[in-house]
Write a protein that holds these residues in place. Structure first.
Motif, mmCIF file in Angstrom:
data_model
loop_
_atom_site.group_PDB
_atom_site.id
_atom_site.type_symbol
_atom_site.label_atom_id
_atom_site.label_comp_id
_atom_site.label_asym_id
_atom_site.label_seq_id
_atom_site.Cartn_x
_atom_site.Cartn_y
_atom_site.Cartn_z
ATOM 1 N N THR A 270 0.829 -1.202 0.000
ATOM 2 C CA THR A 270 0.000 0.000 0.000
ATOM 3 C C THR A 270 0.863 1.251 0.000
ATOM 4 O O THR A 270 0.530 2.255 -0.638
ATOM 5 N N MET A 271 1.986 1.203 0.699
ATOM 6 C CA MET A 271 2.896 2.352 0.703
ATOM 7 C C MET A 271 3.337 2.719 -0.699
ATOM 8 O O MET A 271 3.368 3.892 -1.082
ATOM 9 N N LEU A 272 3.694 1.722 -1.491
ATOM 10 C CA LEU A 272 4.110 1.979 -2.863
ATOM 11 C C LEU A 272 2.977 2.600 -3.671
ATOM 12 O O LEU A 272 3.190 3.523 -4.463
ATOM 13 N N GLN A 273 1.762 2.101 -3.460
ATOM 14 C CA GLN A 273 0.601 2.636 -4.181
ATOM 15 C C GLN A 273 0.302 4.074 -3.784
ATOM 16 O O GLN A 273 -0.262 4.843 -4.569
ATOM 17 N N MET A 274 0.686 4.453 -2.568
ATOM 18 C CA MET A 274 0.410 5.805 -2.078
ATOM 19 C C MET A 274 1.503 6.795 -2.456
ATOM 20 O O MET A 274 1.457 7.958 -2.060
ATOM 21 N N GLY A 275 2.496 6.355 -3.200
ATOM 22 C CA GLY A 275 3.533 7.265 -3.648
ATOM 23 C C GLY A 275 4.602 7.536 -2.625
ATOM 24 O O GLY A 275 5.145 8.645 -2.566
ATOM 25 N N ALA A 276 4.924 6.560 -1.818
ATOM 26 C CA ALA A 276 5.995 6.737 -0.836
ATOM 27 C C ALA A 276 7.318 6.966 -1.549
ATOM 28 O O ALA A 276 7.568 6.433 -2.631
ATOM 29 N N ALA A 277 8.175 7.780 -0.933
ATOM 30 C CA ALA A 277 9.500 8.011 -1.499
ATOM 31 C C ALA A 277 10.294 6.711 -1.508
ATOM 32 O O ALA A 277 10.177 5.892 -0.593
#
Length: 385
Positions: A270-277
């Motif tokens: 989910t972090m990747l999907q949310m645009g995490a650095a």
């Protein structure tokens, strides 16, 4: 300029879905009010699950509840518990003591409800553990999502997942080559700091690490940007997935390489999907096997989830699945009629258990917390593990 309708956030969408799901589950409950201590109805048994849909916990609770529901639906398709169908009663709370008491009062005098199983998230599970220890429940409490390492466990509570201390110890072993002597702790909110700092500080002392805490006050990007060269290279993050994504965006342009250790409440996918650095490696622990593992319990989980729900596998829903399956396995061994007393006796007898590759073995502190795995989000955006 055309009017733009704001897109609901993931948490808003999850909250709406959670409210609908929990309300439906509660509405479906069949009242069976009577004096406690009697055997469950011949028509079936009720397994209650107290769920926290507050804004800070809904990401965790949504996935965990999906896994539990998948397990109980599959169990009923296979005959239930000793031929009795299971009514899985998900009780929504907002995490406050008042709402938790209301949820527990709704099952306290219901003889068909013989077990609390898979209470989630950690704040709610901790409240229920404390109430059980005070003698205020009188019902077995199986497989709570209990992350707090410090709570004393009574003889009616059976936590099968590794708590915060075991997760942190496991994650930091992989960084030991760095000569780790100091650890930063990032608390996503003031509430996280109040709830967990004492536990984290005790763990740091046990590991002989100097702890430097940072308390979030609403803008985690700004907090990330304020880190200095003297800030520890390894940062323990205590908070949820959206907060961690925001924090990584704040530290992405710093020259010093950081390593973030996140705990089991964080979903890296989910972090990747949310645009995490992606300039900072993130290591996330989970007290369950990897979701792509070949262990029998994981294969069963993936097959059941694919058959019953249109949801991707996640560590948290696997934990919910395991919580339900553990509860079912133990209840199948009850001697005599199903009741709270006979269920409690079965849980207290079952000290060791291997559930398709997931090992459960309680120690002197009444915890079973040795199983930890981890995944890593690399600087190039790949998930390993």
């Amino acid at each position: 300029m055309p009017f733009h309708t704001p897109t609901p956030s993931r948490r808003q969408l999850l909250q709406r879905a959670g409210l609908m799901a929990a309300t439906a589950a509660t509405a479906a409950a069949i009242p069976a009010w009577a004096q406690p201590g009697k055997a469950a109805s011949s028509r079936g048994v009720v397994i209650a699950q107290v769920v926290d849909f507050s804004q800070g916990q809904q990401d965790v609770s949504k996935d965990f509840l999906i896994g539990s529901r998948a397990a109980w639906q599959d169990i009923n398709l296979r005959g239930g518990i000793r031929g009795k169908q299971v009514q899985h009663l998900a009780l929504e709370t907002d995490g406050s003591p008042a709402s938790v008491h209301t949820a527990l009062d709704s099952v306290k005098d219901n003889p068909s409800c013989i077990v609390l199983s898979g209470s989630v998230g950690d704040p709610v599970a901790s409240q229920i553990v404390a109430l059980s220890r005070q003698g205020a429940l009188g019902i077995p409490h199986a497989a709570p999502w209990l992350q707090n390492s410090s709570l004393e466990i009574d003889d009616k509570t059976f936590p099968i997942f590794a708590a915060r201390q075991e997760q942190i110890t496991y994650a930091l072993k992989s960084l030991s080559s760095m000569g780790l002597k100091e650890l930063g702790a990032i608390y996503a909110t003031a509430q996280d700091y109040a709830a967990y700092h004492a536990d984290v500080a005790r763990i740091a002392v046990d590991m002989q690490l100097k702890l430097q805490p940072f308390k979030g006050t609403g803008d985690l990007r700004a907090l990330g940007q304020k880190l200095t060269p003297s800030t520890p290279a390894v940062l323990l993050f205590v908070g949820g997935t959206p907060e961690l994504a925001e924090f990584t965006q704040g530290i992405e342009k710093q020259a010093r390489q950081r390593y973030i250790v996140a705990l089991a409440d964080v979903n890296l996918q989910t972090m990747l999907q949310m645009g995490a650095a992606r300039n900072t490696p993130v290591i996330a622990t989970q007290p369950v096997p990897l979701v792509n593992a070949s262990l029998p319990v994981v294969r069963n989980y993936r097959e059941t989830l694919a058959r019953l729900f249109d949801e991707p596998p996640t560590p948290l829903s696997l934990a919910g699945f395991i919580a339900a399956r553990y509860t079912w396995e133990v209840l199948n061994e009850v001697d005599g009629p199903l009741s709270r007393q006979s269920a409690l006796a079965a849980f207290q007898r079952r000290e060791k258990f291997d559930m398709g590759g997931f090992s459960i073995s309680f120690n002197a502190q009444r915890r079973s917390g040795n199983y930890v795995t981890q995944s890593m989000m690399t600087v190039d955006g790949r998930l390993i593990g």
